[in-house]
Design an enzyme around this catalytic site. Structure first.
Site, PDB file in Angstrom:
ATOM      1  N   ASP A  18       0.822  -1.200   0.000  1.00 32.13           N
ATOM      2  CA  ASP A  18       0.000   0.000   0.000  1.00 32.13           C
ATOM      3  C   ASP A  18       0.864   1.260   0.000  1.00 32.13           C
ATOM      4  O   ASP A  18       1.972   1.258   0.544  1.00 32.13           O
ATOM      5  CB  ASP A  18      -0.902  -0.023   1.243  1.00 32.13           C
ATOM      6  CG  ASP A  18      -2.078   0.937   1.118  1.00 32.13           C
ATOM      7  OD1 ASP A  18      -2.308   1.458   0.014  1.00 32.13           O
ATOM      8  OD2 ASP A  18      -2.759   1.165   2.133  1.00 32.13           O
ATOM      9  N   ASN A  20       1.415   3.362  -2.923  1.00 36.00           N
ATOM     10  CA  ASN A  20       2.023   3.771  -4.206  1.00 36.00           C
ATOM     11  C   ASN A  20       1.585   5.177  -4.618  1.00 36.00           C
ATOM     12  O   ASN A  20       2.392   5.985  -5.071  1.00 36.00           O
ATOM     13  CB  ASN A  20       1.620   2.804  -5.327  1.00 36.00           C
ATOM     14  CG  ASN A  20       2.200   1.422  -5.137  1.00 36.00           C
ATOM     15  OD1 ASN A  20       3.027   1.218  -4.261  1.00 36.00           O
ATOM     16  ND2 ASN A  20       1.770   0.477  -5.952  1.00 36.00           N
ATOM     17  N   ASN A  66     -10.495  -2.570  -6.224  1.00 39.06           N
ATOM     18  CA  ASN A  66      -9.663  -1.756  -7.122  1.00 39.06           C
ATOM     19  C   ASN A  66     -10.282  -1.569  -8.513  1.00 39.06           C
ATOM     20  O   ASN A  66      -9.924  -0.648  -9.244  1.00 39.06           O
ATOM     21  CB  ASN A  66      -8.252  -2.348  -7.288  1.00 39.06           C
ATOM     22  CG  ASN A  66      -7.359  -2.151  -6.070  1.00 39.06           C
ATOM     23  OD1 ASN A  66      -6.422  -2.912  -5.842  1.00 39.06           O
ATOM     24  ND2 ASN A  66      -7.663  -1.131  -5.266  1.00 39.06           N
ATOM     25  N   TRP A  67     -11.243  -2.451  -8.878  1.00 42.67           N
ATOM     26  CA  TRP A  67     -11.897  -2.299 -10.187  1.00 42.67           C
ATOM     27  C   TRP A  67     -12.639  -0.972 -10.298  1.00 42.67           C
ATOM     28  O   TRP A  67     -12.896  -0.489 -11.386  1.00 42.67           O
ATOM     29  CB  TRP A  67     -12.897  -3.440 -10.449  1.00 42.67           C
ATOM     30  CG  TRP A  67     -12.241  -4.751 -10.735  1.00 42.67           C
ATOM     31  CD1 TRP A  67     -12.332  -5.881  -9.996  1.00 42.67           C
ATOM     32  CD2 TRP A  67     -11.403  -5.087 -11.851  1.00 42.67           C
ATOM     33  NE1 TRP A  67     -11.597  -6.899 -10.555  1.00 42.67           N
ATOM     34  CE2 TRP A  67     -11.020  -6.447 -11.704  1.00 42.67           C
ATOM     35  CE3 TRP A  67     -10.923  -4.389 -12.972  1.00 42.67           C
ATOM     36  CZ2 TRP A  67     -10.203  -7.108 -12.608  1.00 42.67           C
ATOM     37  CZ3 TRP A  67     -10.100  -5.054 -13.882  1.00 42.67           C
ATOM     38  CH2 TRP A  67      -9.758  -6.384 -13.685  1.00 42.67           C
ATOM     39  N   ARG A  69     -11.542   1.909  -9.415  1.00 41.14           N
ATOM     40  CA  ARG A  69     -10.643   3.059  -9.622  1.00 41.14           C
ATOM     41  C   ARG A  69     -10.838   3.606 -11.035  1.00 41.14           C
ATOM     42  O   ARG A  69     -11.384   2.912 -11.898  1.00 41.14           O
ATOM     43  CB  ARG A  69      -9.190   2.612  -9.441  1.00 41.14           C
ATOM     44  CG  ARG A  69      -8.894   2.302  -7.994  1.00 41.14           C
ATOM     45  CD  ARG A  69      -7.423   2.165  -7.739  1.00 41.14           C
ATOM     46  NE  ARG A  69      -7.216   1.974  -6.307  1.00 41.14           N
ATOM     47  CZ  ARG A  69      -6.068   2.104  -5.683  1.00 41.14           C
ATOM     48  NH1 ARG A  69      -4.979   2.420  -6.365  1.00 41.14           N
ATOM     49  NH2 ARG A  69      -5.975   1.916  -4.399  1.00 41.14           N
ATOM     50  N   ARG A 182       1.613  -4.968   6.286  1.00 33.83           N
ATOM     51  CA  ARG A 182       0.958  -3.917   5.500  1.00 33.83           C
ATOM     52  C   ARG A 182       1.804  -2.654   5.570  1.00 33.83           C
ATOM     53  O   ARG A 182       2.220  -2.231   6.645  1.00 33.83           O
ATOM     54  CB  ARG A 182      -0.446  -3.619   6.012  1.00 33.83           C
ATOM     55  CG  ARG A 182      -1.112  -2.566   5.124  1.00 33.83           C
ATOM     56  CD  ARG A 182      -2.581  -2.400   5.394  1.00 33.83           C
ATOM     57  NE  ARG A 182      -3.149  -1.518   4.376  1.00 33.83           N
ATOM     58  CZ  ARG A 182      -4.414  -1.489   4.011  1.00 33.83           C
ATOM     59  NH1 ARG A 182      -5.254  -2.321   4.564  1.00 33.83           N
ATOM     60  NH2 ARG A 182      -4.844  -0.647   3.093  1.00 33.83           N
ATOM     61  N   ARG A 188      -5.355  -1.655   8.560  1.00 27.80           N
ATOM     62  CA  ARG A 188      -6.581  -2.357   8.160  1.00 27.80           C
ATOM     63  C   ARG A 188      -6.241  -3.670   7.471  1.00 27.80           C
ATOM     64  O   ARG A 188      -5.142  -3.836   6.940  1.00 27.80           O
ATOM     65  CB  ARG A 188      -7.385  -1.504   7.162  1.00 27.80           C
ATOM     66  CG  ARG A 188      -8.076  -0.310   7.731  1.00 27.80           C
ATOM     67  CD  ARG A 188      -8.990   0.320   6.672  1.00 27.80           C
ATOM     68  NE  ARG A 188      -8.217   0.855   5.549  1.00 27.80           N
ATOM     69  CZ  ARG A 188      -7.613   2.033   5.556  1.00 27.80           C
ATOM     70  NH1 ARG A 188      -7.677   2.802   6.620  1.00 27.80           N
ATOM     71  NH2 ARG A 188      -6.937   2.456   4.515  1.00 27.80           N
ATOM     72  N   SER A 190      -8.509  -4.828   5.024  1.00 28.85           N
ATOM     73  CA  SER A 190      -9.027  -4.559   3.681  1.00 28.85           C
ATOM     74  C   SER A 190      -9.346  -5.826   2.884  1.00 28.85           C
ATOM     75  O   SER A 190      -8.909  -5.961   1.737  1.00 28.85           O
ATOM     76  CB  SER A 190      -8.058  -3.672   2.891  1.00 28.85           C
ATOM     77  OG  SER A 190      -7.896  -2.441   3.532  1.00 28.85           O
TER      78      SER A 190
HETATM   79  C1  FPP Z   1      -1.591   0.194  -3.448  1.00 31.80           C
HETATM   80  O1  FPP Z   1      -1.198   1.543  -3.490  1.00 31.80           O
HETATM   81  C2  FPP Z   1      -1.092  -0.568  -4.584  1.00 31.80           C
HETATM   82  C3  FPP Z   1      -1.838  -1.148  -5.566  1.00 31.80           C
HETATM   83  C4  FPP Z   1      -3.309  -1.031  -5.634  1.00 31.80           C
HETATM   84  C5  FPP Z   1      -1.238  -1.886  -6.673  1.00 31.80           C
HETATM   85  C6  FPP Z   1      -0.018  -2.700  -6.355  1.00 31.80           C
HETATM   86  C7  FPP Z   1       0.675  -3.005  -7.616  1.00 31.80           C
HETATM   87  C8  FPP Z   1       2.009  -3.009  -7.797  1.00 31.80           C
HETATM   88  C9  FPP Z   1       2.983  -2.803  -6.694  1.00 31.80           C
HETATM   89  C10 FPP Z   1       2.582  -3.211  -9.143  1.00 31.80           C
HETATM   90  C11 FPP Z   1       2.322  -4.499  -9.849  1.00 31.80           C
HETATM   91  C12 FPP Z   1       2.509  -5.719  -9.064  1.00 31.80           C
HETATM   92  C13 FPP Z   1       3.182  -6.827  -9.453  1.00 31.80           C
HETATM   93  C14 FPP Z   1       3.009  -8.047  -8.628  1.00 31.80           C
HETATM   94  C15 FPP Z   1       4.084  -6.881 -10.599  1.00 31.80           C
HETATM   95  P1  FPP Z   1      -2.340   2.644  -3.642  1.00 31.80           P
HETATM   96  O2  FPP Z   1      -2.512   2.934  -5.085  1.00 31.80           O
HETATM   97  O3  FPP Z   1      -3.552   2.198  -2.906  1.00 31.80           O
HETATM   98  O4  FPP Z   1      -1.661   3.864  -2.924  1.00 31.80           O
HETATM   99  P2  FPP Z   1      -2.358   4.954  -1.998  1.00 31.80           P
HETATM  100  O5  FPP Z   1      -2.982   4.216  -0.859  1.00 31.80           O
HETATM  101  O6  FPP Z   1      -1.205   5.805  -1.575  1.00 31.80           O
HETATM  102  O7  FPP Z   1      -3.347   5.668  -2.859  1.00 31.80           O
END
Ligand code: FPP
Length: 235
Positions: A18, A20, A66-67, A69, A182, A188, A190
């Site tokens: 989590d 990114n 996530n779908w 988004r 996490r 959480r 989730s």
């Molecule tokens: C959560 O961060 C991350 C994701 C929903 C996607 C995870 C995917 C990857 C790390 C890349 C692809 C994976 C592989 C296995 C090659 P967020 O977007 O929820 O971040 P935020 O909470 O800061 O908004």
């Protein structure tokens, strides 16, 4: 120094990757930049897990939720996934890693689905570590799905117990994770591995996923090893 007791390793570690989006935001970049750098964290963590001797590593890469988004983020994530699988299949082979997936894979667009199934097929005889990607996955979906299969198979009431139920989950034959990590300072679950984490140790770190490296994994394992696991017993 990261001194890990090799005799007390978790067999199975699950990670909710989590943060990114927030990582990208701190750099004034688009969310997808965070996901791209998340792939680097995946690579280092997988290598670290193999090096340490972890047998199962499950990564929450895409949840059922996530779908919903924005379409461009979903598309970018799918493209990233196809690319990563394509690029890393050789690394998986070189490191003797078996790839697997849990979740409603049929919901993935055709191309990522095809690439994923090819990589799973290609790595199926590898045995050093099992890398399990949770894709279009949610714990409630999995439990409902197991229940439906049990009804379809006409199991009688006396046949249904924890052991048989386990066999209908997508983690059939995979030991429950002893440790769930996490990132990003969120406390959480989730909807991740709801059945399987009944007795898991939970480890939360403020590190955002793109910054996570094998040293962070070792830190989590050290913390796990310092805890006493009693499974509801008194000693
Ligand atoms: C959560 O961060 C991350 C994701 C929903 C996607 C995870 C995917 C990857 C790390 C890349 C692809 C994976 C592989 C296995 C090659 P967020 O977007 O929820 O971040 P935020 O909470 O800061 O908004």
């Amino acid at each position: 120094m990261y001194l890990i007791d090799k005799h007390n390793l978790p067999k199975h570690i699950a990670i909710t990757m989590d943060g990114n989006g927030r990582w990208a935001k701190t750099k004034g970049k688009l969310r997808i930049f965070g996901h791209e750098n998340g792939v680097k964290a995946v690579r280092d963590t997988v290598e670290g897990a193999v090096e340490i001797g972890i047998k199962y590593l499950t990564l929450y890469a895409f949840s059922t939720e996530n779908w919903s988004r924005p379409k461009n983020e979903v598309n970018a994530l799918m493209a990233l996934l196809v690319n990563a699988i394509h690029k890393e299949t050789k690394t998986l082979m070189d490191n003797n890693i078996k790839l697997d997936a849990i979740g409603d894979i049929t919901k993935l667009p055709q191309k990522p689905q095809k690439k994923l199934l090819e990589a799973i097929e290609k790595t199926k005889n590898n045995s050093k570590m099992n890398l399990i990607l949770a894709l279009s996955y949610s714990g409630r979906w999995e439990i409902l799905n197991a229940t439906k299969k049990i009804i379809k198979n006409n199991l009688s009431e006396s046949e249904i117990n924890e052991r048989t139920f386990q066999q209908y989950l997508s983690t059939k034959d995979v030991p429950d994770p002893e440790l769930l990590i996490r990132t990003s300072g969120e406390y959480r679950i989730s909807n991740f591995l709801l059945w399987q984490i009944a007795y898991s140790e939970l480890y939360f770190t403020d590190t955002l996923w793109p910054d996570f490296r094998r040293t962070d994994l070792k830190e989590a394992i050290k913390e796990y090893q310092s805890r006493e696991r009693r499974f509801g017993n008194t000693n």
